[in-house]
Write a protein that holds these residues in place. Sequence first.
Motif, mmCIF file in Angstrom:
data_model
loop_
_atom_site.group_PDB
_atom_site.id
_atom_site.type_symbol
_atom_site.label_atom_id
_atom_site.label_comp_id
_atom_site.label_asym_id
_atom_site.label_seq_id
_atom_site.Cartn_x
_atom_site.Cartn_y
_atom_site.Cartn_z
ATOM 1 N N VAL A 50 11.657 17.835 43.268
ATOM 2 C CA VAL A 50 11.764 17.214 41.997
ATOM 3 C C VAL A 50 12.997 17.513 41.345
ATOM 4 O O VAL A 50 13.566 16.747 40.648
ATOM 5 C CB VAL A 50 10.575 17.540 41.354
ATOM 6 C CG1 VAL A 50 10.193 16.879 40.011
ATOM 7 C CG2 VAL A 50 9.085 17.346 42.053
ATOM 8 N N SER A 54 15.856 14.785 39.767
ATOM 9 C CA SER A 54 15.895 14.707 38.306
ATOM 10 C C SER A 54 17.168 15.123 38.014
ATOM 11 O O SER A 54 18.044 14.312 36.916
ATOM 12 C CB SER A 54 14.992 15.892 37.487
ATOM 13 O OG SER A 54 13.555 15.529 37.934
ATOM 14 N N ILE A 59 15.484 11.357 34.564
ATOM 15 C CA ILE A 59 14.045 11.586 34.180
ATOM 16 C C ILE A 59 13.369 10.404 34.927
ATOM 17 O O ILE A 59 12.173 10.700 35.528
ATOM 18 C CB ILE A 59 13.800 11.294 32.659
ATOM 19 C CG1 ILE A 59 14.583 12.426 31.974
ATOM 20 C CG2 ILE A 59 12.599 11.144 32.316
ATOM 21 C CD1 ILE A 59 14.418 12.135 30.325
ATOM 22 N N THR A 63 10.371 11.820 37.663
ATOM 23 C CA THR A 63 9.035 11.549 37.287
ATOM 24 C C THR A 63 8.492 10.745 38.191
ATOM 25 O O THR A 63 7.303 11.234 38.917
ATOM 26 C CB THR A 63 9.105 10.860 36.088
ATOM 27 O OG1 THR A 63 9.482 11.593 35.015
ATOM 28 C CG2 THR A 63 7.266 10.488 35.693
ATOM 29 N N LEU A 67 5.266 12.052 40.935
ATOM 30 C CA LEU A 67 4.309 11.126 40.940
ATOM 31 C C LEU A 67 3.810 11.052 42.556
ATOM 32 O O LEU A 67 2.601 11.117 42.775
ATOM 33 C CB LEU A 67 4.244 9.732 40.221
ATOM 34 C CG LEU A 67 3.372 8.895 40.404
ATOM 35 C CD1 LEU A 67 1.818 9.421 39.964
ATOM 36 C CD2 LEU A 67 3.337 7.537 39.688
ATOM 37 N N TYR A 100 3.311 17.089 38.430
ATOM 38 C CA TYR A 100 4.611 17.105 39.115
ATOM 39 C C TYR A 100 5.531 16.232 38.387
ATOM 40 O O TYR A 100 6.769 16.547 38.131
ATOM 41 C CB TYR A 100 4.346 16.670 40.653
ATOM 42 C CG TYR A 100 4.397 17.820 41.572
ATOM 43 C CD1 TYR A 100 5.547 18.550 41.593
ATOM 44 C CD2 TYR A 100 3.411 18.035 42.470
ATOM 45 C CE1 TYR A 100 5.484 19.997 42.559
ATOM 46 C CE2 TYR A 100 3.286 19.040 43.279
ATOM 47 C CZ TYR A 100 4.280 19.967 43.569
ATOM 48 O OH TYR A 100 4.342 21.050 44.213
ATOM 49 N N PRO A 101 5.129 14.948 37.874
ATOM 50 C CA PRO A 101 5.941 14.411 37.000
ATOM 51 C C PRO A 101 6.209 15.006 35.802
ATOM 52 O O PRO A 101 7.473 14.550 35.365
ATOM 53 C CB PRO A 101 5.007 12.903 36.663
ATOM 54 C CG PRO A 101 4.093 12.843 37.816
ATOM 55 C CD PRO A 101 3.726 14.359 38.060
ATOM 56 N N ALA A 102 5.562 15.773 35.390
ATOM 57 C CA ALA A 102 5.723 16.621 33.987
ATOM 58 C C ALA A 102 7.107 17.545 34.360
ATOM 59 O O ALA A 102 7.905 17.535 33.337
ATOM 60 C CB ALA A 102 4.748 17.265 33.615
ATOM 61 N N GLY A 104 9.205 16.928 36.616
ATOM 62 C CA GLY A 104 10.492 15.908 36.821
ATOM 63 C C GLY A 104 11.058 15.454 35.416
ATOM 64 O O GLY A 104 12.169 15.545 35.253
ATOM 65 N N PHE A 105 10.049 15.279 34.721
ATOM 66 C CA PHE A 105 10.462 14.680 33.191
ATOM 67 C C PHE A 105 11.092 15.879 32.584
ATOM 68 O O PHE A 105 12.275 15.710 31.927
ATOM 69 C CB PHE A 105 9.381 14.416 32.414
ATOM 70 C CG PHE A 105 9.857 13.990 30.915
ATOM 71 C CD1 PHE A 105 9.985 12.839 30.525
ATOM 72 C CD2 PHE A 105 9.504 14.976 30.071
ATOM 73 C CE1 PHE A 105 10.287 12.455 29.274
ATOM 74 C CE2 PHE A 105 9.667 15.013 28.672
ATOM 75 C CZ PHE A 105 9.931 13.556 28.455
ATOM 76 N N GLY A 134 10.976 22.283 32.949
ATOM 77 C CA GLY A 134 10.307 21.480 33.768
ATOM 78 C C GLY A 134 8.979 22.466 34.435
ATOM 79 O O GLY A 134 7.692 21.701 34.370
ATOM 80 N N LYS A 138 4.808 21.786 33.845
ATOM 81 C CA LYS A 138 3.672 21.792 35.121
ATOM 82 C C LYS A 138 2.815 22.718 34.578
ATOM 83 O O LYS A 138 1.550 22.514 34.953
ATOM 84 C CB LYS A 138 4.451 21.842 36.406
ATOM 85 C CG LYS A 138 3.447 21.532 37.578
ATOM 86 C CD LYS A 138 4.338 21.641 38.770
ATOM 87 C CE LYS A 138 3.394 21.404 39.908
ATOM 88 N NZ LYS A 138 2.265 22.338 40.189
#
Length: 215
Positions: A50, A54, A59, A63, A67, A100-102, A104-105, A134, A138
Amino acid sequence: MKKSSILSTKAMAEIGIFAALGYVLDFLAGTYSKGLFVNGGSIGIALICVYIISFRRGIIAGTITGLIMGLLDIADGFYSIADNWNVVLAQVLLDYVVAYPAAGFGAGLFRKLVVSSKNKSQLISYASLGCVFGGLLKLLMHFLSGYLFWGEYPAWEEFINQPALYSFLYNGAYMLPCIVLSTIVIDLVGAYQPQLLIDYNSSFFRKNNSNKEAN
Protein backbone atom coordinates in the motif's frame (compact mmCIF):
# COMPACT_ATOMS: atom_id res chain seq x y z
CA MET A 1 -8.10 15.96 -27.98
CA LYS A 2 -6.22 13.66 -25.62
CA LYS A 3 -8.34 12.05 -22.95
CA SER A 4 -7.23 12.55 -19.37
CA SER A 5 -7.79 9.99 -16.66
CA ILE A 6 -7.17 9.82 -12.96
CA LEU A 7 -5.25 6.55 -13.28
CA SER A 8 -3.21 5.46 -16.27
CA THR A 9 -3.14 1.90 -17.57
CA LYS A 10 0.32 1.49 -16.04
CA ALA A 11 -0.92 2.75 -12.68
CA MET A 12 -3.87 0.35 -12.73
CA ALA A 13 -1.53 -2.53 -13.57
CA GLU A 14 0.72 -1.58 -10.66
CA ILE A 15 -2.30 -1.40 -8.35
CA GLY A 16 -3.33 -4.92 -9.35
CA ILE A 17 0.17 -6.33 -8.93
CA PHE A 18 0.82 -4.77 -5.54
CA ALA A 19 -2.66 -5.54 -4.22
CA ALA A 20 -2.15 -9.22 -5.12
CA LEU A 21 1.32 -9.21 -3.57
CA GLY A 22 -0.05 -7.52 -0.46
CA TYR A 23 -2.76 -10.16 -0.15
CA VAL A 24 -0.16 -12.94 -0.37
CA LEU A 25 2.04 -11.29 2.26
CA ASP A 26 -1.01 -10.80 4.50
CA PHE A 27 -2.03 -14.43 4.02
CA LEU A 28 1.44 -15.68 4.93
CA ALA A 29 1.55 -13.43 8.00
CA GLY A 30 -1.86 -14.72 9.07
CA THR A 31 -0.64 -18.31 8.76
CA TYR A 32 2.15 -17.98 11.31
CA SER A 33 0.33 -15.44 13.53
CA LYS A 34 -2.97 -17.32 13.82
CA GLY A 35 -2.19 -18.82 17.21
CA LEU A 36 -1.20 -15.44 18.65
CA PHE A 37 -4.22 -13.40 17.57
CA VAL A 38 -7.33 -15.55 17.86
CA ASN A 39 -9.68 -12.72 16.88
CA GLY A 40 -7.76 -11.78 13.76
CA GLY A 41 -4.67 -9.73 13.05
CA SER A 42 -1.10 -10.68 12.17
CA ILE A 43 2.43 -9.36 12.24
CA GLY A 44 3.80 -8.87 8.74
CA ILE A 45 4.85 -6.39 6.06
CA ALA A 46 1.82 -6.39 3.73
CA LEU A 47 1.50 -2.65 4.35
CA ILE A 48 4.56 -2.01 2.18
CA CYS A 49 2.47 -2.73 -0.92
CA VAL A 50 0.00 0.00 0.00
CA TYR A 51 2.82 2.38 0.88
CA ILE A 52 4.72 1.87 -2.37
CA ILE A 53 1.67 2.57 -4.51
CA SER A 54 0.69 5.55 -2.35
CA PHE A 55 4.11 7.14 -2.83
CA ARG A 56 4.35 6.23 -6.52
CA ARG A 57 0.81 7.08 -7.59
CA GLY A 58 -0.86 9.10 -4.85
CA ILE A 59 -3.82 8.93 -2.51
CA ILE A 60 -6.40 7.52 -4.91
CA ALA A 61 -4.18 4.67 -6.11
CA GLY A 62 -3.03 3.86 -2.58
CA THR A 63 -6.60 3.83 -1.31
CA ILE A 64 -7.75 1.56 -4.14
CA THR A 65 -4.85 -0.82 -3.52
CA GLY A 66 -5.82 -1.05 0.14
CA LEU A 67 -9.46 -1.57 -0.76
CA ILE A 68 -8.63 -4.47 -3.08
CA MET A 69 -6.48 -6.08 -0.40
CA GLY A 70 -9.30 -5.75 2.12
CA LEU A 71 -11.85 -7.25 -0.26
CA LEU A 72 -9.52 -10.16 -1.00
CA ASP A 73 -9.22 -10.75 2.74
CA ILE A 74 -13.02 -10.85 3.03
CA ALA A 75 -13.26 -13.31 0.14
CA ASP A 76 -10.77 -15.56 1.93
CA GLY A 77 -12.79 -15.41 5.16
CA PHE A 78 -13.21 -12.76 7.82
CA TYR A 79 -13.33 -12.61 11.60
CA SER A 80 -16.59 -11.59 13.26
CA ILE A 81 -18.23 -12.49 16.54
CA ALA A 82 -21.55 -10.62 16.57
CA ASP A 83 -24.88 -12.34 15.85
CA ASN A 84 -26.69 -9.30 14.43
CA TRP A 85 -26.02 -8.88 10.70
CA ASN A 86 -25.87 -5.08 10.79
CA VAL A 87 -23.27 -5.21 13.57
CA VAL A 88 -21.28 -7.74 11.57
CA LEU A 89 -21.48 -5.47 8.51
CA ALA A 90 -20.25 -2.43 10.44
CA GLN A 91 -17.39 -4.39 11.99
CA VAL A 92 -16.32 -5.91 8.67
CA LEU A 93 -16.40 -2.48 7.03
CA LEU A 94 -14.04 -1.05 9.64
CA ASP A 95 -11.67 -4.03 9.79
CA TYR A 96 -11.47 -4.84 6.10
CA VAL A 97 -13.05 -2.24 3.81
CA VAL A 98 -11.77 0.88 5.60
CA ALA A 99 -8.58 -0.18 7.41
CA TYR A 100 -6.18 -0.80 4.50
CA PRO A 101 -7.54 2.09 2.42
CA ALA A 102 -6.97 4.34 5.45
CA ALA A 103 -3.30 3.34 5.37
CA GLY A 104 -3.12 4.20 1.69
CA PHE A 105 -4.81 7.53 2.26
CA GLY A 106 -2.49 8.43 5.13
CA ALA A 107 0.68 7.52 3.27
CA GLY A 108 -0.54 9.22 0.11
CA LEU A 109 -0.78 12.53 1.93
CA PHE A 110 3.03 12.54 2.09
CA ARG A 111 3.57 11.75 -1.59
CA LYS A 112 4.37 15.33 -2.65
CA LEU A 113 7.00 15.57 0.08
CA VAL A 114 8.52 12.24 -0.95
CA VAL A 115 8.74 12.97 -4.68
CA SER A 116 10.09 16.48 -4.11
CA SER A 117 12.84 15.30 -1.75
CA LYS A 118 16.25 16.82 -2.43
CA ASN A 119 18.19 13.74 -1.40
CA LYS A 120 17.78 10.20 -0.10
CA SER A 121 17.89 11.32 3.50
CA GLN A 122 14.87 13.56 2.98
CA LEU A 123 13.10 10.89 0.94
CA ILE A 124 13.53 8.32 3.72
CA SER A 125 12.40 10.79 6.37
CA TYR A 126 9.22 11.79 4.53
CA ALA A 127 8.47 8.20 3.54
CA SER A 128 8.87 7.13 7.17
CA LEU A 129 6.40 9.79 8.30
CA GLY A 130 3.93 8.63 5.65
CA CYS A 131 4.31 5.00 6.70
CA VAL A 132 3.79 5.76 10.37
CA PHE A 133 0.82 8.05 9.76
CA GLY A 134 -0.84 5.60 7.39
CA GLY A 135 -0.23 2.72 9.77
CA LEU A 136 -1.67 4.64 12.70
CA LEU A 137 -4.82 5.37 10.70
CA LYS A 138 -5.19 1.65 10.06
CA LEU A 139 -4.63 0.97 13.77
CA LEU A 140 -7.35 3.52 14.57
CA MET A 141 -9.85 1.62 12.41
CA HIS A 142 -9.06 -1.66 14.16
CA PHE A 143 -9.17 0.04 17.54
CA LEU A 144 -12.65 1.44 16.82
CA SER A 145 -13.82 -1.96 15.65
CA GLY A 146 -12.46 -3.61 18.78
CA TYR A 147 -13.93 -0.99 21.07
CA LEU A 148 -17.35 -0.89 19.41
CA PHE A 149 -17.89 -4.50 18.44
CA TRP A 150 -15.35 -6.81 20.08
CA GLY A 151 -15.06 -5.28 23.52
CA GLU A 152 -17.58 -7.54 25.23
CA TYR A 153 -15.95 -10.68 23.83
CA PRO A 154 -12.22 -10.09 24.41
CA ALA A 155 -9.78 -12.93 23.90
CA TRP A 156 -8.07 -11.87 27.12
CA GLU A 157 -11.22 -11.18 29.12
CA GLU A 158 -9.81 -12.96 32.15
CA PHE A 159 -7.16 -10.24 32.32
CA ILE A 160 -8.86 -7.17 30.83
CA ASN A 161 -12.48 -6.11 31.12
CA GLN A 162 -12.24 -2.61 29.69
CA PRO A 163 -13.16 -2.51 25.97
CA ALA A 164 -11.03 0.52 25.08
CA LEU A 165 -7.94 -0.79 26.86
CA TYR A 166 -8.45 -4.29 25.47
CA SER A 167 -8.86 -3.01 21.93
CA PHE A 168 -5.75 -0.84 22.14
CA LEU A 169 -3.60 -3.60 23.60
CA TYR A 170 -4.89 -6.32 21.28
CA ASN A 171 -4.71 -4.34 18.06
CA GLY A 172 -1.56 -2.50 19.05
CA ALA A 173 0.16 -5.83 19.73
CA TYR A 174 0.21 -6.66 16.03
CA MET A 175 -0.26 -3.29 14.33
CA LEU A 176 2.66 -1.49 15.99
CA PRO A 177 5.18 -4.19 14.94
CA CYS A 178 3.63 -4.12 11.45
CA ILE A 179 4.16 -0.37 11.25
CA VAL A 180 7.77 -0.63 12.45
CA LEU A 181 8.69 -3.53 10.15
CA SER A 182 6.97 -2.01 7.11
CA THR A 183 8.62 1.37 7.71
CA ILE A 184 12.05 -0.27 7.94
CA VAL A 185 11.48 -2.09 4.64
CA ILE A 186 10.31 1.12 2.94
CA ASP A 187 13.36 2.96 4.30
CA LEU A 188 15.62 0.27 2.82
CA VAL A 189 13.79 0.56 -0.49
CA GLY A 190 14.23 4.33 -0.40
CA ALA A 191 17.94 3.96 0.32
CA TYR A 192 18.77 1.33 -2.30
CA GLN A 193 15.91 1.29 -4.83
CA PRO A 194 14.20 4.70 -4.70
CA GLN A 195 12.78 4.17 -8.21
CA LEU A 196 10.29 1.75 -6.63
CA LEU A 197 8.84 4.59 -4.56
CA ILE A 198 9.00 7.40 -7.11
CA ASP A 199 9.32 7.31 -10.89
CA TYR A 200 12.22 8.70 -12.88
CA ASN A 201 10.24 11.76 -13.97
CA SER A 202 10.02 13.10 -10.42
CA SER A 203 11.96 16.12 -9.25
CA PHE A 204 14.01 13.84 -6.98
CA PHE A 205 15.71 12.11 -9.91
CA ARG A 206 15.97 15.33 -11.92
CA LYS A 207 17.80 17.03 -9.07
CA ASN A 208 20.09 14.09 -8.44
CA ASN A 209 20.91 13.67 -12.13
CA SER A 210 21.68 17.40 -12.39
CA ASN A 211 24.03 17.15 -9.41
CA LYS A 212 25.84 14.20 -11.03
CA GLU A 213 26.26 16.08 -14.31
CA ALA A 214 27.53 19.15 -12.47
CA ASN A 215 30.16 17.04 -10.73
